[in-house]
Motif scaffolding. Structure first.
Motif, PDB file in Angstrom:
ATOM      1  N   MET A 351     136.906  67.688   2.083  1.00 52.81           N
ATOM      2  CA  MET A 351     138.127  67.865   1.284  1.00 52.81           C
ATOM      3  C   MET A 351     138.994  69.019   1.805  1.00 52.81           C
ATOM      4  O   MET A 351     139.771  69.638   1.072  1.00 52.81           O
ATOM      5  N   ASN A 352     138.868  69.308   3.105  1.00 54.28           N
ATOM      6  CA  ASN A 352     139.650  70.424   3.669  1.00 54.28           C
ATOM      7  C   ASN A 352     141.153  70.225   3.509  1.00 54.28           C
ATOM      8  O   ASN A 352     141.899  71.200   3.393  1.00 54.28           O
ATOM      9  N   TRP A 353     141.614  68.986   3.518  1.00 52.62           N
ATOM     10  CA  TRP A 353     143.046  68.727   3.387  1.00 52.62           C
ATOM     11  C   TRP A 353     143.584  69.221   2.052  1.00 52.62           C
ATOM     12  O   TRP A 353     144.775  69.466   1.911  1.00 52.62           O
ATOM     13  N   LEU A 354     142.690  69.382   1.081  1.00 55.49           N
ATOM     14  CA  LEU A 354     143.135  69.844  -0.238  1.00 55.49           C
ATOM     15  C   LEU A 354     142.968  71.346  -0.419  1.00 55.49           C
ATOM     16  O   LEU A 354     143.824  71.993  -1.013  1.00 55.49           O
ATOM     17  N   ASP A 355     141.838  71.895   0.072  1.00 56.15           N
ATOM     18  CA  ASP A 355     141.500  73.244  -0.396  1.00 56.15           C
ATOM     19  C   ASP A 355     141.132  74.253   0.680  1.00 56.15           C
ATOM     20  O   ASP A 355     140.713  75.354   0.365  1.00 56.15           O
ATOM     21  N   SER A 356     141.282  73.897   1.947  1.00 56.40           N
ATOM     22  CA  SER A 356     140.829  74.818   2.995  1.00 56.40           C
ATOM     23  C   SER A 356     141.932  75.054   4.024  1.00 56.40           C
ATOM     24  O   SER A 356     142.910  74.308   4.085  1.00 56.40           O
ATOM     25  N   GLY A 357     141.758  76.081   4.856  1.00 57.05           N
ATOM     26  CA  GLY A 357     142.766  76.394   5.871  1.00 57.05           C
ATOM     27  C   GLY A 357     144.065  76.798   5.194  1.00 57.05           C
ATOM     28  O   GLY A 357     144.075  77.643   4.306  1.00 57.05           O
ATOM     29  N   SER A 358     145.173  76.172   5.593  1.00 54.79           N
ATOM     30  CA  SER A 358     146.458  76.527   4.990  1.00 54.79           C
ATOM     31  C   SER A 358     146.635  75.890   3.612  1.00 54.79           C
ATOM     32  O   SER A 358     147.619  76.161   2.928  1.00 54.79           O
ATOM     33  N   ASN A 359     145.680  75.057   3.187  1.00 55.01           N
ATOM     34  CA  ASN A 359     145.843  74.340   1.911  1.00 55.01           C
ATOM     35  C   ASN A 359     145.176  75.015   0.729  1.00 55.01           C
ATOM     36  O   ASN A 359     145.484  74.705  -0.420  1.00 55.01           O
ATOM     37  N   GLY A 360     144.229  75.913   1.012  1.00 52.15           N
ATOM     38  CA  GLY A 360     143.527  76.546  -0.095  1.00 52.15           C
ATOM     39  C   GLY A 360     142.536  77.568   0.418  1.00 52.15           C
ATOM     40  O   GLY A 360     142.334  77.704   1.634  1.00 52.15           O
ATOM     41  N   PRO A 361     141.906  78.277  -0.511  1.00 49.80           N
ATOM     42  CA  PRO A 361     141.073  79.418  -0.148  1.00 49.80           C
ATOM     43  C   PRO A 361     139.652  79.062   0.267  1.00 49.80           C
ATOM     44  O   PRO A 361     138.870  79.963   0.587  1.00 49.80           O
TER      45      PRO A 361
END
Ligand code: NAG
Ligand code: NAG
Ligand code: NAG
Length: 459
Positions: A351-361
């Motif tokens: 679910m990195n597209w939702l909550d990781s990298g530039s999308n989330g912490p």
């Protein structure tokens, strides 16, 4: 962005006329839809309770031989001998009712809890249910939200990084593609489609022998866990869709301390989400010009992440222009779409597209389902108090709803030293409309914009 197709789950089912008519007791489990009342609201008439229920998707059910208990489905589709074609499959196989509790679904009053994992006989396994809002006529409720709003309460405090509690709209057939071989249709959760164009064993209620993808317009109202959230239009045209969508994720837009446990919108507690589909002329037939989002928590309107409001403007969806852009999304909303609820996680993508990298912490690995099942086996989302209708008609805050004097925002409690000449309305508050007796002037820099004959708002 994409949701998984649940390929590991039992695949697809087919109902015969007999089973659905309950003439053939091949069904060991009757289909009993959990009742989930919702409310349809108008500015003039208030909110009226609807006799709605939820139905589990078709692909989660046991499909077996009409005369025995041999499964008609395999890990990759259907048994080719029992189901060489639709008509033969319908003769050979029956579809069972769902057991909602062991599928991770429970309803109490107007609140539905959806669990990622269920434990049976000491074994914890992924349930990851997906359900649809069903009307009392056995068809899906077609929500017509163009020029209207949808609100609901959500508790996603137990959803860790990598989980996705989702509430969205897909332009499915209201009957679920009911046909002579599938008389259950929507009553058995058939006909799912979305903007990722999933290839499913059944398509619009029919055995999908050609392995076609089934695309349809999708409006993601909420895809979220306790650390990240997004709302995203995914319009479709000519058999393809804007798969990534033109969404609004506050973290990705730079508002990194807005959403999360203890933050401005405190995800450790429940809150109300209001999503307004505002048209260029304020009618329910105009062109969708903006999607506006706001939140209410503890009876108070939560300040928006962006000072100009949390909105998706048509211009932000120019990337989706080949799929009709925001206006195309609006046309689907005007025709009516089916309300979908799901909870899922993401083997492979975390679910990195939702909550990781530039999308989330979140880190890129903590959303791994293997971590979630070991550390958060009880993760679940609760959706409740679902209301839809005229803009401004679905939510009451401590100072009243859209038909009352104003909506309090926690950011507007201010002491004025230069008193305005008359009362002014704050950002988002009502400033006009039939029968309105409150302030008609907006506090700068906002302007009073007419949404419909009954409602104007400081935007
Ligand atoms: C819901 O069901 C009750 C009882 O049958 C009925 O009186 C009521 O009118 C129904 N509500 C709607 C909105 O159809
Ligand atoms: C529960 O687990 C026990 C031990 O593994 C097994 O003997 C029993 O058949 C199981 N019961 C059910 C209902 O699956
Ligand atoms: C789905 O099935 C219904 C019922 O047979 C039909 O009316 C509708 O046109 C179908 N939709 C699509 C997209 O094939």
């Amino acid at each position: 962005m994409g949701r998984s197709i649940f390929s590991s789950l039992a695949v697809a089912v087919l109902a015969t006329v007999q089973v659905v008519n309950a003439q053939q007791p091949g069904s060991s489990t009757p289909e009993i839809h959990p009742e989930l009342p919702t409310w349809k609201c108008t500015t003039s008439g208030g909110c009226v309770q609807q006799n709605t229920s939820v139905v589990l998707d078709w692909n989660y059910r046991w499909i077996h031989t009409a005369t025995g208990s041999t499964s008609c489905t395999t890990s990759s589709g259907v048994d080719p001998t029992l189901c060489p074609n639709e008509a033969t499959c319908a003769q050979n196989c029956v579809i069972e009712g769902a057991t909602y509790s062991s599928s991770g679904i429970s309803v109490s009053g107007d609140a539905m809890t959806m669990k990622q994992y269920v434990t049976s006989n000491g074994t914890t396994s992924s349930a990851s249910p997906r359900v649809y809002l069903l009307g009392p006529d056995g068809n899906y409720v077609l929500m017509k939200l163009l020029g209207q709003e949808l609100s609901f309460d959500v508790d996603l405090s137990t959803l860790p990084c990598g989980e996705n509690g989702a509430l969205y709209l897909s332009e499915m057939d209201a009957s679920g593609g009911r046909n002579p071989y599938n008389t259950g249709g929507a009553n058995y959760g058939s006909g799912y489609c979305d903007a990722q164009c999933p290839v499913q064993t059944w398509m619009n209620g029919t055995l999908n022998t050609n392995h076609q993808g089934f695309c349809c317009n999708e409006m993601d109202i909420l895809e979220a866990n306790a650390y990240a959230n997004a709302f995203t239009p995914h319009p479709c045209a000519n058999g393809d869709c804007d798969k990534s969508g033109c969404g609004y994720n506050p973290y990705a837009l730079g508002y990194k301390s807005y959403y999360g446990p203890g933050l401005t919108l405190d995800t450790s507690k429940p809150f109300t989400i209001v999503t307004q589909f505002i048209t260029n002329d304020g009618t329910t037939t105009g062109s969708l010009s903006q999607i506006t989002r706001y939140y209410v928590q503890n009876g108070q309107r939560v300040p928006s992440a962006s000072s100009s409001g949390d909105t998706i403007q048509a211009s932000a969806c120019s990337s989706a222009s080949q799929f009709g852009g925001l206006a195309g999304m609006g046309q689907a909303l005007g025709r009516g779409m089916v309300l979908v609820f799901s909870i899922w996680n993401d083997n492979g993508g975390n679910m990195n597209w939702l909550d990781s990298g530039s999308n989330g912490p979140c880190t890129s690995t903590e959303g791994n389902p293997a971590n979630i099942i070991s550390q958060h086996p009880d993760t679940h989302v609760v959706f409740s108090n679902i209301r839809w209708g005229d803009i401004g008609s679905t939510v009451k805050t401590s100072s009243g709803g859209g038909s009352s004097s104003s909506i309090t925002t926690t950011s507007t409690a201010k002491t004025t030293t230069t008193a305005p000449s008359g009362p002014t309305q704050t950002h988002w508050g009502q400033c006009g409309g039939q029968g309105w007796t409150g302030p008609t002037v907006c506090a700068p820099p906002y302007a009073c914009q007419t949404q419909n004959p009954w409602y104007a708002q400081c935007l």
